[in-house]
Design a protein around this motif. Sequence first.
Motif, mmCIF file in Angstrom:
data_model
loop_
_atom_site.group_PDB
_atom_site.id
_atom_site.type_symbol
_atom_site.label_atom_id
_atom_site.label_comp_id
_atom_site.label_asym_id
_atom_site.label_seq_id
_atom_site.Cartn_x
_atom_site.Cartn_y
_atom_site.Cartn_z
ATOM 1 N N GLN A 121 -3.443 -2.973 -16.018
ATOM 2 C CA GLN A 121 -4.433 -2.651 -15.159
ATOM 3 C C GLN A 121 -3.861 -3.659 -13.859
ATOM 4 O O GLN A 121 -3.869 -3.108 -12.505
ATOM 5 C CB GLN A 121 -5.621 -2.514 -15.417
ATOM 6 N N ARG A 122 -4.124 -4.925 -14.143
ATOM 7 C CA ARG A 122 -4.043 -5.954 -13.240
ATOM 8 C C ARG A 122 -2.472 -5.748 -12.466
ATOM 9 O O ARG A 122 -2.486 -5.718 -11.123
ATOM 10 C CB ARG A 122 -4.116 -7.230 -13.463
ATOM 11 N N HIS A 123 -1.519 -5.565 -13.307
ATOM 12 C CA HIS A 123 -0.130 -5.417 -12.813
ATOM 13 C C HIS A 123 -0.185 -4.105 -12.088
ATOM 14 O O HIS A 123 0.462 -4.143 -10.888
ATOM 15 C CB HIS A 123 0.917 -5.439 -13.888
ATOM 16 N N ALA A 124 -0.678 -2.837 -12.404
ATOM 17 C CA ALA A 124 -0.551 -1.854 -11.828
ATOM 18 C C ALA A 124 -1.261 -1.996 -10.497
ATOM 19 O O ALA A 124 -0.883 -1.462 -9.352
ATOM 20 C CB ALA A 124 -1.276 -0.688 -12.600
ATOM 21 N N ILE A 128 0.366 -1.409 -7.184
ATOM 22 C CA ILE A 128 -0.156 -0.469 -5.988
ATOM 23 C C ILE A 128 -0.230 -1.181 -4.806
ATOM 24 O O ILE A 128 -0.174 -0.726 -3.495
ATOM 25 C CB ILE A 128 -1.408 0.254 -6.510
ATOM 26 N N GLN A 129 -0.953 -2.511 -4.693
ATOM 27 C CA GLN A 129 -1.184 -3.077 -3.468
ATOM 28 C C GLN A 129 0.256 -3.571 -2.608
ATOM 29 O O GLN A 129 0.220 -3.227 -1.557
ATOM 30 C CB GLN A 129 -1.640 -4.544 -3.554
ATOM 31 N N SER A 130 1.027 -3.937 -3.822
ATOM 32 C CA SER A 130 2.586 -4.341 -3.071
ATOM 33 C C SER A 130 3.058 -2.949 -2.637
ATOM 34 O O SER A 130 3.645 -2.735 -1.609
ATOM 35 C CB SER A 130 3.385 -4.844 -4.018
ATOM 36 N N LEU A 131 3.041 -1.954 -3.234
ATOM 37 C CA LEU A 131 3.502 -0.396 -2.784
ATOM 38 C C LEU A 131 2.696 0.058 -1.359
ATOM 39 O O LEU A 131 3.333 0.729 -0.676
ATOM 40 C CB LEU A 131 3.270 0.612 -3.861
ATOM 41 N N GLN A 132 1.384 -0.286 -1.388
ATOM 42 C CA GLN A 132 0.868 0.229 -0.256
ATOM 43 C C GLN A 132 1.149 -0.874 0.928
ATOM 44 O O GLN A 132 1.280 -0.310 2.107
ATOM 45 C CB GLN A 132 -0.650 -0.261 -0.428
#
Length: 185
Positions: A121-124, A128-132
């Motif tokens: 979840q942390r990695h996801a 997600i943050q990096s993708l955002q």
Amino acid sequence: MLEELQRLQAHIGVLKSRLTHYETENNALTEASATVAEQHHAQVVHKNGIITKKQEEIENLTEQLTEVQSQFKQLNTDATALADRYSRLEKSCTDLKNRFQDILSERNELRVIKEKMQNEQRHAQQEIQSLQQERDRLLQKNELARTKVETIIQRLSILGTEQDQHAQEIQQLAHPTEVNEEMQS
């Protein structure tokens, strides 16, 4: 004869004295015998009373023995039942212990899975943050490119009709859906 008579009288006197002596002895012995008989009767009565008491005690003890034997049998029955119950409880305890061990191992497995999922979840979330951030960066780039294209389109439209055709082509490239809608209408 007188002598014989005197001797006879002397013998009779001795016999009388002996007779009285024997009679007193007889009376004393009779009284003693009666006393002894009474004492013997009293002892017999006393002994019979003791025997009766002892028989009653024996009967009471026999009854108590019967009750105690009955209680002993009941206690043996209860002990057997308790031993059976104890063995069942011991088996249940063993089963519960095994179940508890299984639950502990499942809990440990679930903890490992939970930690793994939390890491995932942390990695996801990081992804997600990096993708955002990437999306925001690309949106900014896209917006920048759009403003540049629009600026270029405006410059081309100003340049003239000959270049209008090129501007339309560029506009089609910049906004293909808008041009398609215009052509369809």
